[in-house]
Design a protein around this motif. Sequence first.
Motif, PDB file in Angstrom:
ATOM      1  N   VAL A   5       6.094   1.012  -3.090  1.00 12.89           N
ATOM      2  CA  VAL A   5       4.904   0.161  -3.214  1.00 12.89           C
ATOM      3  C   VAL A   5       5.251  -1.039  -4.072  1.00 12.89           C
ATOM      4  O   VAL A   5       5.843  -0.899  -5.147  1.00 12.89           O
TER       5      VAL A   5
ATOM      6  N   ARG B 172       0.819  -1.208   0.000  1.00 12.23           N
ATOM      7  CA  ARG B 172       0.000   0.000   0.000  1.00 12.23           C
ATOM      8  C   ARG B 172       0.853   1.259   0.000  1.00 12.23           C
ATOM      9  O   ARG B 172       1.949   1.252   0.562  1.00 12.23           O
ATOM     10  N   GLU B 173       0.304   2.312  -0.606  1.00 13.82           N
ATOM     11  CA  GLU B 173       0.920   3.634  -0.479  1.00 13.82           C
ATOM     12  C   GLU B 173       0.898   4.014   0.988  1.00 13.82           C
ATOM     13  O   GLU B 173      -0.110   3.817   1.661  1.00 13.82           O
TER      14      GLU B 173
END
Length: 294
Positions: free
Chosen positions: A56, A44-45
Amino acid sequence: VDAYARSGAGDVTAVLVTGASGLIGRSLLPLFGDHDQVWALSRRERPPADRVRWIVGDLTAHRLPAELPSGVETVIHLAQSEHYRSFPEQAFDIFEINVASTARLIDWARRAGVTRFVYASSGGVESRGGYYLASKKCAELLVENYRSLLHVIVLRPFFVYGEGQRPSMLIPWLVDAVQNGRPIRLEGRDGMRLNPIHVSDAAAAIHGASRLESSEGFDVAGPEILTLRQVADTIGRHLDRAPSFVHSHESPTELVGDITTMTRLVGAPRRTFDSGIADLCRGVRTADRDGVGR
Ligand SMILES: NC(=O)c1ccc[n+]([C@@H]2O[C@H](COP(=O)([O-])OP(=O)(O)OC[C@H]3O[C@@H](n4cnc5c(N)ncnc54)[C@H](OP(=O)(O)O)[C@@H]3O)[C@@H](O)[C@H]2O)c1
Protein backbone atom coordinates in the motif's frame (compact mmCIF):
# COMPACT_ATOMS: atom_id res chain seq x y z
CA VAL A 1 7.12 -12.84 -33.64
CA ASP A 2 5.33 -14.19 -30.61
CA ALA A 3 5.55 -11.56 -27.89
CA TYR A 4 5.38 -14.16 -25.16
CA ALA A 5 8.15 -16.29 -26.63
CA ARG A 6 10.33 -13.26 -27.22
CA SER A 7 9.89 -12.12 -23.62
CA GLY A 8 11.88 -15.06 -22.32
CA ALA A 9 9.04 -16.63 -20.35
CA GLY A 10 10.51 -19.13 -17.93
CA ASP A 11 13.21 -16.83 -16.56
CA VAL A 12 12.68 -15.95 -12.94
CA THR A 13 12.25 -12.29 -12.34
CA ALA A 14 11.56 -10.01 -9.39
CA VAL A 15 9.44 -7.08 -10.39
CA LEU A 16 7.75 -4.10 -8.75
CA VAL A 17 4.75 -2.74 -10.64
CA THR A 18 3.08 0.60 -9.88
CA GLY A 19 -0.36 1.27 -11.32
CA ALA A 20 -0.85 -2.49 -11.18
CA SER A 21 -4.59 -2.16 -10.57
CA GLY A 22 -5.11 0.00 -13.67
CA LEU A 23 -6.26 -1.00 -17.14
CA ILE A 24 -2.84 -2.16 -18.35
CA GLY A 25 -1.60 -3.37 -14.96
CA ARG A 26 -4.55 -5.78 -14.56
CA SER A 27 -3.64 -7.45 -17.86
CA LEU A 28 0.08 -7.37 -17.12
CA LEU A 29 0.13 -9.13 -13.74
CA PRO A 30 -1.15 -12.51 -15.03
CA LEU A 31 1.68 -12.62 -17.59
CA PHE A 32 4.27 -13.22 -14.90
CA GLY A 33 5.04 -16.84 -14.25
CA ASP A 34 4.67 -18.99 -11.14
CA HIS A 35 8.31 -18.52 -10.26
CA ASP A 36 8.40 -14.78 -10.74
CA GLN A 37 8.25 -12.57 -7.69
CA VAL A 38 5.79 -9.76 -8.24
CA TRP A 39 5.18 -6.83 -5.92
CA ALA A 40 2.40 -4.44 -6.86
CA LEU A 41 1.74 -0.97 -5.49
CA SER A 42 -1.73 0.46 -4.89
CA ARG A 43 -3.22 3.17 -2.69
CA ARG A 44 -5.67 0.61 -1.36
CA GLU A 45 -5.32 -2.60 0.62
CA ARG A 46 -5.98 -5.45 -1.75
CA PRO A 47 -6.60 -9.10 -1.00
CA PRO A 48 -3.50 -11.27 -1.47
CA ALA A 49 -3.53 -12.79 -4.93
CA ASP A 50 -1.63 -15.65 -6.49
CA ARG A 51 1.98 -14.67 -7.04
CA VAL A 52 1.31 -10.97 -6.31
CA ARG A 53 2.23 -9.24 -3.09
CA TRP A 54 0.47 -5.91 -2.72
CA ILE A 55 2.15 -2.93 -1.11
CA VAL A 56 0.00 0.00 0.00
CA GLY A 57 1.40 3.37 -0.95
CA ASP A 58 0.35 6.75 -2.24
CA LEU A 59 2.71 8.24 -4.79
CA THR A 60 1.57 11.80 -4.01
CA ALA A 61 3.34 11.42 -0.65
CA HIS A 62 6.75 13.00 -0.58
CA ARG A 63 8.37 9.72 0.41
CA LEU A 64 8.15 6.32 -1.22
CA PRO A 65 6.49 3.62 0.92
CA ALA A 66 8.93 2.36 3.57
CA GLU A 67 8.30 -1.28 2.75
CA LEU A 68 9.55 -1.39 -0.83
CA PRO A 69 11.11 -4.82 -1.23
CA SER A 70 14.76 -5.65 -1.69
CA GLY A 71 15.96 -7.83 -4.54
CA VAL A 72 13.82 -6.16 -7.21
CA GLU A 73 15.33 -6.51 -10.71
CA THR A 74 12.77 -4.54 -12.67
CA VAL A 75 10.51 -1.63 -11.83
CA ILE A 76 7.51 -1.10 -14.13
CA HIS A 77 6.09 2.32 -13.44
CA LEU A 78 2.53 2.54 -14.77
CA ALA A 79 0.87 4.69 -12.12
CA GLN A 80 -0.59 7.94 -13.32
CA SER A 81 -2.79 10.59 -11.80
CA GLU A 82 -6.50 9.83 -12.13
CA HIS A 83 -6.96 13.62 -12.38
CA TYR A 84 -4.72 13.85 -15.41
CA ARG A 85 -7.22 15.95 -17.32
CA SER A 86 -7.93 18.37 -14.46
CA PHE A 87 -5.53 21.19 -15.12
CA PRO A 88 -5.02 23.55 -13.35
CA GLU A 89 -7.07 22.30 -10.37
CA GLN A 90 -5.12 19.05 -9.96
CA ALA A 91 -1.79 20.21 -11.36
CA PHE A 92 0.13 19.07 -8.30
CA ASP A 93 -1.51 15.65 -8.15
CA ILE A 94 -0.43 15.19 -11.77
CA PHE A 95 3.03 16.53 -11.05
CA GLU A 96 3.58 14.43 -7.91
CA ILE A 97 2.56 11.13 -9.49
CA ASN A 98 3.75 11.59 -13.06
CA VAL A 99 6.98 13.49 -12.42
CA ALA A 100 8.09 13.57 -8.78
CA SER A 101 7.26 9.95 -7.96
CA THR A 102 9.02 8.86 -11.16
CA ALA A 103 12.12 10.77 -10.04
CA ARG A 104 11.94 9.20 -6.56
CA LEU A 105 11.30 5.72 -7.87
CA ILE A 106 14.15 5.61 -10.36
CA ASP A 107 16.52 7.02 -7.79
CA TRP A 108 15.36 4.36 -5.30
CA ALA A 109 15.84 1.80 -8.10
CA ARG A 110 19.44 2.87 -8.63
CA ARG A 111 20.23 2.68 -4.93
CA ALA A 112 18.44 -0.65 -4.54
CA GLY A 113 20.47 -2.25 -7.34
CA VAL A 114 17.51 -2.58 -9.74
CA THR A 115 18.74 -3.36 -13.24
CA ARG A 116 15.79 -2.20 -15.33
CA PHE A 117 13.26 0.63 -15.16
CA VAL A 118 10.29 0.51 -17.50
CA TYR A 119 8.41 3.79 -17.71
CA ALA A 120 4.99 4.22 -19.32
CA SER A 121 4.99 7.62 -20.96
CA SER A 122 2.37 8.48 -23.57
CA GLY A 123 2.03 8.39 -27.32
CA GLY A 124 1.06 12.04 -27.52
CA VAL A 125 4.23 13.52 -26.03
CA GLU A 126 5.82 14.55 -29.31
CA SER A 127 2.76 15.85 -31.09
CA ARG A 128 0.38 17.30 -28.52
CA GLY A 129 0.44 19.79 -25.69
CA GLY A 130 -1.14 20.05 -22.26
CA TYR A 131 -0.02 19.59 -18.66
CA TYR A 132 -0.47 15.80 -18.57
CA LEU A 133 1.70 15.25 -21.64
CA ALA A 134 4.21 17.82 -20.37
CA SER A 135 4.44 15.80 -17.14
CA LYS A 136 5.07 12.63 -19.15
CA LYS A 137 7.71 14.35 -21.23
CA CYS A 138 9.41 15.72 -18.09
CA ALA A 139 9.54 12.24 -16.60
CA GLU A 140 10.98 10.84 -19.86
CA LEU A 141 13.73 13.44 -19.78
CA LEU A 142 14.52 12.69 -16.13
CA VAL A 143 14.66 8.91 -16.44
CA GLU A 144 16.83 9.03 -19.55
CA ASN A 145 19.64 10.42 -17.39
CA TYR A 146 19.83 7.05 -15.63
CA ARG A 147 20.69 5.13 -18.80
CA SER A 148 24.32 4.86 -17.78
CA LEU A 149 23.26 3.29 -14.46
CA LEU A 150 20.51 0.86 -15.39
CA HIS A 151 18.46 -0.18 -18.43
CA VAL A 152 15.83 2.49 -18.95
CA ILE A 153 12.95 1.53 -21.22
CA VAL A 154 10.56 4.33 -22.15
CA LEU A 155 7.28 3.21 -23.67
CA ARG A 156 4.77 5.44 -25.40
CA PRO A 157 1.35 3.79 -25.52
CA PHE A 158 -1.17 5.03 -28.12
CA PHE A 159 -4.91 4.54 -27.44
CA VAL A 160 -4.96 1.38 -25.36
CA TYR A 161 -8.46 -0.06 -25.06
CA GLY A 162 -10.04 -2.93 -23.19
CA GLU A 163 -12.77 -3.95 -20.81
CA GLY A 164 -13.09 -2.06 -17.55
CA GLN A 165 -11.49 1.08 -18.95
CA ARG A 166 -12.60 4.43 -17.57
CA PRO A 167 -15.52 5.74 -19.68
CA SER A 168 -13.88 9.08 -20.48
CA MET A 169 -11.13 7.45 -22.58
CA LEU A 170 -11.55 7.69 -26.36
CA ILE A 171 -12.59 4.13 -27.28
CA PRO A 172 -15.11 3.57 -24.43
CA TRP A 173 -16.41 7.08 -25.07
CA LEU A 174 -16.99 6.16 -28.73
CA VAL A 175 -18.69 2.90 -27.78
CA ASP A 176 -21.03 4.82 -25.49
CA ALA A 177 -21.68 7.47 -28.16
CA VAL A 178 -22.58 4.83 -30.77
CA GLN A 179 -24.70 2.90 -28.29
CA ASN A 180 -26.65 5.99 -27.28
CA GLY A 181 -26.89 7.65 -30.70
CA ARG A 182 -24.73 10.65 -29.79
CA PRO A 183 -23.01 12.29 -32.77
CA ILE A 184 -19.27 11.81 -33.19
CA ARG A 185 -17.30 14.78 -34.44
CA LEU A 186 -14.92 14.05 -37.29
CA GLU A 187 -12.20 16.35 -38.53
CA GLY A 188 -12.85 16.49 -42.27
CA ARG A 189 -14.69 13.57 -43.84
CA ASP A 190 -13.19 10.64 -41.96
CA GLY A 191 -11.55 12.14 -38.87
CA MET A 192 -8.33 11.49 -36.98
CA ARG A 193 -6.07 8.59 -37.95
CA LEU A 194 -4.98 6.30 -35.12
CA ASN A 195 -3.80 2.76 -34.41
CA PRO A 196 -5.41 1.66 -31.15
CA ILE A 197 -3.95 -1.31 -29.29
CA HIS A 198 -5.85 -3.92 -27.33
CA VAL A 199 -4.82 -4.03 -23.68
CA SER A 200 -3.65 -7.65 -23.99
CA ASP A 201 -1.11 -6.61 -26.64
CA ALA A 202 -0.04 -3.54 -24.64
CA ALA A 203 0.48 -5.72 -21.57
CA ALA A 204 2.46 -8.27 -23.62
CA ALA A 205 4.70 -5.47 -24.93
CA ILE A 206 5.34 -4.20 -21.41
CA HIS A 207 6.02 -7.72 -20.19
CA GLY A 208 8.49 -8.12 -23.04
CA ALA A 209 10.09 -4.79 -22.16
CA SER A 210 10.61 -6.05 -18.61
CA ARG A 211 13.11 -8.61 -20.00
CA LEU A 212 15.15 -6.34 -22.28
CA GLU A 213 18.88 -6.11 -21.70
CA SER A 214 19.40 -2.60 -23.06
CA SER A 215 17.97 0.89 -22.74
CA GLU A 216 15.26 1.42 -25.33
CA GLY A 217 12.35 3.65 -26.21
CA PHE A 218 9.42 2.69 -28.40
CA ASP A 219 5.81 3.31 -29.28
CA VAL A 220 3.23 0.79 -28.11
CA ALA A 221 0.45 0.80 -30.68
CA GLY A 222 -1.89 -1.46 -32.59
CA PRO A 223 -1.49 -3.28 -35.91
CA GLU A 224 -3.86 -1.24 -38.08
CA ILE A 225 -4.08 2.44 -38.89
CA LEU A 226 -7.73 3.45 -38.93
CA THR A 227 -9.69 6.64 -39.30
CA LEU A 228 -12.04 7.62 -36.51
CA ARG A 229 -14.89 6.90 -38.94
CA GLN A 230 -13.63 3.33 -39.40
CA VAL A 231 -13.30 2.91 -35.64
CA ALA A 232 -16.87 4.12 -35.09
CA ASP A 233 -18.23 2.04 -37.99
CA THR A 234 -16.57 -1.09 -36.56
CA ILE A 235 -18.10 -0.37 -33.16
CA GLY A 236 -21.45 0.24 -34.86
CA ARG A 237 -21.27 -3.13 -36.60
CA HIS A 238 -20.72 -4.91 -33.28
CA LEU A 239 -23.47 -2.97 -31.52
CA ASP A 240 -25.84 -3.18 -34.46
CA ARG A 241 -26.24 0.62 -34.48
CA ALA A 242 -25.24 3.06 -37.20
CA PRO A 243 -23.00 5.80 -35.78
CA SER A 244 -23.92 9.39 -36.50
CA PHE A 245 -21.28 11.94 -37.40
CA VAL A 246 -20.82 15.69 -37.50
CA HIS A 247 -17.95 17.18 -39.45
CA SER A 248 -15.55 20.01 -38.85
CA HIS A 249 -13.41 21.75 -41.44
CA GLU A 250 -10.14 21.04 -39.63
CA SER A 251 -7.66 18.77 -41.34
CA PRO A 252 -7.54 15.41 -39.62
CA THR A 253 -5.08 14.87 -36.77
CA GLU A 254 -2.74 11.93 -37.03
CA LEU A 255 -1.89 10.16 -33.77
CA VAL A 256 -0.24 7.01 -35.05
CA GLY A 257 2.42 5.02 -33.24
CA ASP A 258 5.29 3.48 -35.20
CA ILE A 259 5.36 -0.19 -34.22
CA THR A 260 8.61 -1.08 -35.99
CA THR A 261 10.78 -1.06 -32.86
CA MET A 262 8.11 -2.66 -30.68
CA THR A 263 7.75 -5.47 -33.22
CA ARG A 264 11.51 -6.05 -33.38
CA LEU A 265 12.11 -5.99 -29.63
CA VAL A 266 9.04 -7.55 -28.05
CA GLY A 267 6.81 -8.79 -30.86
CA ALA A 268 4.00 -7.45 -33.00
CA PRO A 269 0.56 -6.66 -31.63
CA ARG A 270 -1.74 -9.54 -32.48
CA ARG A 271 -5.32 -8.45 -32.01
CA THR A 272 -7.10 -6.72 -34.84
CA PHE A 273 -9.36 -3.84 -33.83
CA ASP A 274 -12.33 -5.83 -35.05
CA SER A 275 -11.61 -8.72 -32.70
CA GLY A 276 -10.56 -6.56 -29.73
CA ILE A 277 -13.56 -4.28 -29.93
CA ALA A 278 -15.92 -7.23 -30.33
CA ASP A 279 -15.22 -8.18 -26.67
CA LEU A 280 -15.91 -4.67 -25.44
CA CYS A 281 -19.12 -4.39 -27.44
CA ARG A 282 -20.31 -7.79 -26.24
CA GLY A 283 -19.98 -6.51 -22.66
CA VAL A 284 -21.97 -3.38 -23.53
CA ARG A 285 -24.73 -5.36 -25.20
CA THR A 286 -24.99 -7.73 -22.26
CA ALA A 287 -25.15 -4.81 -19.81
CA ASP A 288 -27.80 -3.13 -21.97
CA ARG A 289 -29.87 -6.32 -22.18
CA ASP A 290 -29.63 -6.82 -18.41
CA GLY A 291 -30.47 -3.17 -17.70
CA VAL A 292 -27.15 -2.50 -15.95
CA GLY A 293 -26.47 1.20 -15.48
CA ARG A 294 -30.07 2.31 -16.06
N1 LIG B 1 -4.53 3.64 -21.40
C1 LIG B 1 -4.01 4.38 -22.40
O1 LIG B 1 -4.58 4.53 -23.48
C2 LIG B 1 -2.66 5.04 -22.22
C3 LIG B 1 -2.19 5.85 -23.24
C4 LIG B 1 -0.99 6.51 -23.06
C5 LIG B 1 -0.26 6.31 -21.90
N2 LIG B 1 -0.73 5.51 -20.93
C6 LIG B 1 0.06 5.38 -19.70
O2 LIG B 1 0.16 4.02 -19.33
C7 LIG B 1 0.12 3.91 -17.90
C8 LIG B 1 -0.95 2.91 -17.50
O3 LIG B 1 -2.18 3.36 -18.04
P1 LIG B 1 -3.58 2.75 -17.56
O4 LIG B 1 -4.58 3.18 -18.58
O5 LIG B 1 -3.43 1.32 -17.21
O6 LIG B 1 -3.80 3.60 -16.22
P2 LIG B 1 -5.09 3.66 -15.29
O7 LIG B 1 -6.07 2.59 -15.62
O8 LIG B 1 -5.55 5.08 -15.28
O9 LIG B 1 -4.48 3.30 -13.85
C9 LIG B 1 -3.72 4.23 -13.15
C10 LIG B 1 -3.09 3.55 -11.97
O10 LIG B 1 -2.38 4.55 -11.22
C11 LIG B 1 -2.51 4.26 -9.85
N3 LIG B 1 -2.47 5.50 -9.07
C12 LIG B 1 -3.20 6.62 -9.25
N4 LIG B 1 -2.91 7.52 -8.31
C13 LIG B 1 -1.97 6.95 -7.50
C14 LIG B 1 -1.28 7.39 -6.33
N5 LIG B 1 -1.50 8.60 -5.80
N6 LIG B 1 -0.39 6.54 -5.76
C15 LIG B 1 -0.18 5.31 -6.28
N7 LIG B 1 -0.79 4.85 -7.39
C16 LIG B 1 -1.69 5.66 -7.98
C17 LIG B 1 -3.85 3.59 -9.68
O11 LIG B 1 -3.73 2.63 -8.65
P3 LIG B 1 -4.67 2.55 -7.32
O12 LIG B 1 -6.00 3.15 -7.69
O13 LIG B 1 -4.73 1.08 -7.05
O14 LIG B 1 -3.94 3.30 -6.28
C18 LIG B 1 -4.06 2.89 -11.03
O15 LIG B 1 -3.71 1.54 -10.95
C19 LIG B 1 -0.12 5.31 -17.37
O16 LIG B 1 1.08 5.86 -16.92
C20 LIG B 1 -0.65 6.09 -18.55
O17 LIG B 1 -0.30 7.45 -18.48
C21 LIG B 1 -1.92 4.87 -21.05
